[in-house]
Design a protein around this motif. Sequence first.
Motif, PDB file in Angstrom:
ATOM      1  N   SER A 348       0.851  -1.187   0.000  1.00  0.00           N
ATOM      2  CA  SER A 348       0.000   0.000   0.000  1.00  0.00           C
ATOM      3  C   SER A 348       0.888   1.238   0.000  1.00  0.00           C
ATOM      4  CB  SER A 348      -0.895   0.004   1.239  1.00  0.00           C
ATOM      5  OG  SER A 348      -0.118   0.254   2.403  1.00  0.00           O
ATOM      6  N   ALA A 351       2.432   1.737   3.334  1.00  0.00           N
ATOM      7  CA  ALA A 351       3.512   0.789   3.603  1.00  0.00           C
ATOM      8  C   ALA A 351       4.800   1.202   2.887  1.00  0.00           C
ATOM      9  CB  ALA A 351       3.091  -0.613   3.173  1.00  0.00           C
ATOM     10  N   SER A 384       0.078  -3.764   4.337  1.00  0.00           N
ATOM     11  CA  SER A 384      -0.138  -2.500   5.040  1.00  0.00           C
ATOM     12  C   SER A 384       1.003  -2.251   6.029  1.00  0.00           C
ATOM     13  CB  SER A 384      -1.457  -2.573   5.821  1.00  0.00           C
ATOM     14  OG  SER A 384      -1.320  -3.507   6.896  1.00  0.00           O
ATOM     15  N   ASN A 393      -1.081   4.066  10.485  1.00  0.00           N
ATOM     16  CA  ASN A 393      -1.483   4.088   9.086  1.00  0.00           C
ATOM     17  C   ASN A 393      -0.353   4.502   8.164  1.00  0.00           C
ATOM     18  OD1 ASN A 393      -1.189   6.762   9.666  1.00  0.00           O
ATOM     19  ND2 ASN A 393      -3.348   7.315   9.323  1.00  0.00           N
TER      20      ASN A 393
END
Length: 455
Positions: A348, A351, A384, A393
């Motif tokens: 992602s 990531a 992730s 996040n």
Amino acid sequence: MEKLLIVDDSAEIRKQLKWGLAKHFEVLLAEDVNEALHLFEAHQPKVMTLDLGLPPDADGATEGLRCLELVLGRHPETKVIVLSGNEDRANALTAVRVGAYDFYRKPIDLAELKIILDRAFHLAALEAENRRLQTASLQRQGGMHGIFGQCPEMEEIFTTIRKIASADIPVLVLGENGTGKELVARAIHVQSLRKNGPFIPINCGAIPENLLEAELFGHEKGAFTGAANRVQGKVEFAHGGTLFLDEIGELPLPLQVKLLRFLQEKTIQRVGGREDIEINTRIVAATNVDIEKAIREGRFREDLYYRIGVISLRLPPLRDRGDDIRLLANLFLSRYVNDFGKKIKGFSPAAENGLRAYAWPGNVRELENKIKRAILMADSPLLSPDDLGFGGNGRFHDSGDAPLTLKEARERLERDMLASTLKRHGGNVAKASDELGISRPTFYDLMKKHDIQND
């Protein structure tokens, strides 16, 4: 003709197997562990049969199992068929768990054994071809014999390896833990004139000092309590090839003297022996220790440093390799997605931010461990930050904060990961450092750097 190594203490069985299999394979015969390891390093057979009934050692462990562990520890791709009697069933099952390809219960039916051997050779050939294709594919992305990178520092390393590989002089590889020092040593060996000889690694910091001399130089029968047989050391096994001395900075001073003598005279004496044995091997050494500081503190001999450091290579830490981080992450992702049978497509955006921002104290080894763990734990097609162990996040500043510099983002992420991993393991540093792919001393250093308390 394919080479087959047969290890059995029964002369009758060795004779039977050679008579029955010689027209199909080039058969090599050994009656004990030392002879087996010598023949293995000299000829590199893809398949071997191993008698589990070899006499036990002083600790009660069978020599057969010890031989299996030594062979697979150095060459895990080898297909080993263990031969056992009815009384060896438990050991045979243990051998399979250790990594043996198959086991066959005596008495021997040559036709049946031939089928097992043919299957083992076929599988070994398929796996070798698969490794060759994978290596060719990865090398097209910028690599050399398992080392990958496209940054200027790594390109310089590749150029230097090509220049020095055939020179047959000692090489010292410097760098932090996890930067790939053994891979560089293997690349030098593979590109050298000794490439058909053995590559023998030994970690000087992993073996107790009282055992290290015998491990390096071997020992004669009766040299010390428990020395029931003559045993060759790693230096002898490396004859005609390359000896890789990892963590040479941890070598005790008395052994530094003996190593220096070997480098000067090209001869050794086994522990308890008086005979000078001529050895022709190339030394490649590696360390993460500041050697010049160790010399000033009297922990490392200056004359030995100049002997082993005719050529020195310094590997850059992963954090300084720029886009190589993403290159390596994708290589590991491609490799382990296939191995684990998972349907992961990539990373992602958050990531990828984490991959770039993290400081990687454990270097390439830590990156590989994180990718493996992430693939196993992931529930979605894109990895992730949580899958990679970064948490959150993947953002490194809140919307109301001033943007962080890359260094500040790395520092914050590093501290958060150390603290959260330590907490997850209840303060157990050994488990936390293992999950992060770094050593315990490195973990303690980072705790001190970030003022993390382990309450």
